[in-house]
Scaffold this motif. Structure first.
Motif, mmCIF file in Angstrom:
data_model
loop_
_atom_site.group_PDB
_atom_site.id
_atom_site.type_symbol
_atom_site.label_atom_id
_atom_site.label_comp_id
_atom_site.label_asym_id
_atom_site.label_seq_id
_atom_site.Cartn_x
_atom_site.Cartn_y
_atom_site.Cartn_z
ATOM 1 N N ALA A 177 45.181 38.537 27.610
ATOM 2 C CA ALA A 177 44.565 37.422 28.336
ATOM 3 C C ALA A 177 43.161 37.865 28.775
ATOM 4 O O ALA A 177 42.989 38.929 29.366
ATOM 5 C CB ALA A 177 45.404 37.029 29.543
ATOM 6 N N ILE A 178 42.157 37.022 28.489
ATOM 7 C CA ILE A 178 40.766 37.309 28.862
ATOM 8 C C ILE A 178 40.296 36.224 29.833
ATOM 9 O O ILE A 178 40.463 35.029 29.577
ATOM 10 C CB ILE A 178 39.852 37.347 27.625
ATOM 11 N N SER A 179 39.713 36.639 30.930
ATOM 12 C CA SER A 179 39.230 35.675 31.938
ATOM 13 C C SER A 179 37.908 36.182 32.510
ATOM 14 O O SER A 179 37.524 37.333 32.322
ATOM 15 C CB SER A 179 40.272 35.513 33.047
ATOM 16 N N ARG A 180 37.240 35.297 33.204
ATOM 17 C CA ARG A 180 35.997 35.682 33.864
ATOM 18 C C ARG A 180 36.321 36.283 35.235
ATOM 19 O O ARG A 180 37.370 36.018 35.818
ATOM 20 C CB ARG A 180 35.076 34.461 34.023
ATOM 21 N N THR A 181 35.370 37.061 35.734
ATOM 22 C CA THR A 181 35.554 37.632 37.063
ATOM 23 C C THR A 181 35.411 36.532 38.109
ATOM 24 O O THR A 181 34.864 35.451 37.843
ATOM 25 C CB THR A 181 34.514 38.733 37.323
ATOM 26 N N LYS A 182 35.906 36.805 39.293
ATOM 27 C CA LYS A 182 35.832 35.812 40.355
ATOM 28 C C LYS A 182 34.387 35.595 40.813
ATOM 29 O O LYS A 182 34.053 34.533 41.361
ATOM 30 C CB LYS A 182 36.705 36.253 41.528
ATOM 31 N N ASN A 183 33.560 36.583 40.603
ATOM 32 C CA ASN A 183 32.148 36.459 40.975
ATOM 33 C C ASN A 183 31.417 35.700 39.868
ATOM 34 O O ASN A 183 31.282 36.194 38.748
ATOM 35 C CB ASN A 183 31.526 37.849 41.176
ATOM 36 N N GLU A 184 30.985 34.483 40.151
ATOM 37 C CA GLU A 184 30.352 33.648 39.137
ATOM 38 C C GLU A 184 29.048 34.255 38.621
ATOM 39 O O GLU A 184 28.630 33.975 37.483
ATOM 40 C CB GLU A 184 30.072 32.250 39.705
ATOM 41 N N LYS A 185 28.379 35.086 39.439
ATOM 42 C CA LYS A 185 27.127 35.703 39.011
ATOM 43 C C LYS A 185 27.367 36.889 38.081
ATOM 44 O O LYS A 185 26.433 37.379 37.457
ATOM 45 C CB LYS A 185 26.323 36.158 40.244
ATOM 46 N N ASP A 186 28.622 37.352 38.028
ATOM 47 C CA ASP A 186 28.966 38.503 37.195
ATOM 48 C C ASP A 186 29.297 38.007 35.788
ATOM 49 O O ASP A 186 30.160 37.138 35.613
ATOM 50 C CB ASP A 186 30.164 39.249 37.796
ATOM 51 N N ALA A 187 28.629 38.557 34.777
ATOM 52 C CA ALA A 187 28.855 38.128 33.391
ATOM 53 C C ALA A 187 30.016 38.868 32.741
ATOM 54 O O ALA A 187 30.363 38.578 31.587
ATOM 55 C CB ALA A 187 27.585 38.340 32.564
ATOM 56 N N ASP A 188 30.614 39.824 33.471
ATOM 57 C CA ASP A 188 31.712 40.598 32.880
ATOM 58 C C ASP A 188 32.963 39.742 32.682
ATOM 59 O O ASP A 188 33.159 38.714 33.346
ATOM 60 C CB ASP A 188 32.060 41.801 33.769
ATOM 61 N N LEU A 189 33.791 40.210 31.762
ATOM 62 C CA LEU A 189 35.088 39.595 31.486
ATOM 63 C C LEU A 189 36.187 40.555 31.920
ATOM 64 O O LEU A 189 35.990 41.766 32.001
ATOM 65 C CB LEU A 189 35.229 39.275 29.998
ATOM 66 N N VAL A 190 37.348 39.986 32.210
ATOM 67 C CA VAL A 190 38.513 40.788 32.600
ATOM 68 C C VAL A 190 39.567 40.658 31.495
ATOM 69 O O VAL A 190 39.941 39.544 31.113
ATOM 70 C CB VAL A 190 39.097 40.337 33.953
ATOM 71 N N LEU A 191 40.005 41.800 30.998
ATOM 72 C CA LEU A 191 41.013 41.823 29.944
ATOM 73 C C LEU A 191 42.324 42.341 30.508
ATOM 74 O O LEU A 191 42.403 43.469 30.994
ATOM 75 C CB LEU A 191 40.551 42.739 28.792
ATOM 76 N N ASP A 192 43.367 41.494 30.464
ATOM 77 C CA ASP A 192 44.717 41.899 30.854
ATOM 78 C C ASP A 192 45.574 41.965 29.591
ATOM 79 O O ASP A 192 45.566 41.022 28.777
ATOM 80 C CB ASP A 192 45.327 40.899 31.832
ATOM 81 N N LEU A 193 46.320 43.030 29.438
ATOM 82 C CA LEU A 193 47.184 43.164 28.253
ATOM 83 C C LEU A 193 48.279 44.184 28.519
ATOM 84 O O LEU A 193 48.253 44.916 29.516
ATOM 85 C CB LEU A 193 46.359 43.577 27.024
#
Length: 205
Positions: free
Chosen positions: A170-186
């Motif tokens: 599962a790939i999602s965006r970080t809670k910080n809208e200004k942060d361009a990073d993605l979060v990968l859960d697996l």
């Protein structure tokens, strides 16, 4: 008068006046028909069901023979295929870590994420799950970084010398809208082979 002329002149309404030869032939023909009919009804008719049963059995035996003949013809190919399968299975077993190699494999997975430039937010190995002849070792992982860094991590895991599969991605965006990073859960899973005593025979190269 020849034989055929005499045959054409016979009167079937007055058989008693036929020449002796034709009367003998008629009696012989009648005898043959009576005897043939008796043989059919007394001997052959009762044997017809047995004959049909034997014919069906013959067809079954022929089919069995043809199937075995085909297997015999392809025996060399089947043997070669079996040897190839055994070789492939042995190669896969060599890619499974043994019990002592599992900790170093966990380090390799973690280092793959760090080498890709990802932030490791969760790395949680779970207990083994035993299957028919192998054990699964699931690891919950959460990583944060750019799309290219996530792709580099997945590629790095695929290149590891041991078998590691990725599940529940599962790939999602970080809670910080200004942060361009993605979060990968697996969930990453590696495997080890169990011998008959529940031990490990894989992992030797």
């Amino acid at each position: 008068m020849n034989f055929f002329d005499q045959l054409r002149s016979l009167d079937f309404n007055d058989i008693g006046r036929w020449p002796l030869l034709f009367r003998a032939l008629l009696i012989g023909l009648f005898f043959v028909l009576v005897v043939g009919g008796g043989i059919y009804y007394i001997v052959i008719k009762d044997q017809l069901p047995e004959l049909e049963r034997v014919q069906k059995a013959e067809q079954g035996l022929r089919q069995t023979f043809e199937n075995k003949q085909k297997k015999a013809v392809n025996l060399a190919a089947y043997t070669e295929q079996l040897n190839q399968m055994e070789g492939s299975f042995g190669a896969m077993l060599r890619q499974l870590p043994n019990r002592t190699e599992v900790p170093s494999l966990l380090v390799d997975i973690s280092q793959t994420g760090l080498a890709a430039g990802l932030d490791e937010e969760l790395f949680q190995p779970s207990g083994e799950v035993q299957r028919d002849f192998y054990a699964e070792l699931p690891i919950r992982i959460r990583l944060r970084g750019s799309f290219h860094e996530l792709a580099a991590f997945v590629s790095g895991v695929a290149a590891l010398p041991r078998i590691v599969t990725l599940h529940d991605i599962a790939i999602s965006r970080t809670k910080n809208e200004k942060d361009a990073d993605l979060v990968l859960d697996l969930t990453a899973k590696t495997y080890r082979y169990l011998d008959e005593d529940g031990g490990t025979t894989g992992g030797q190269r």
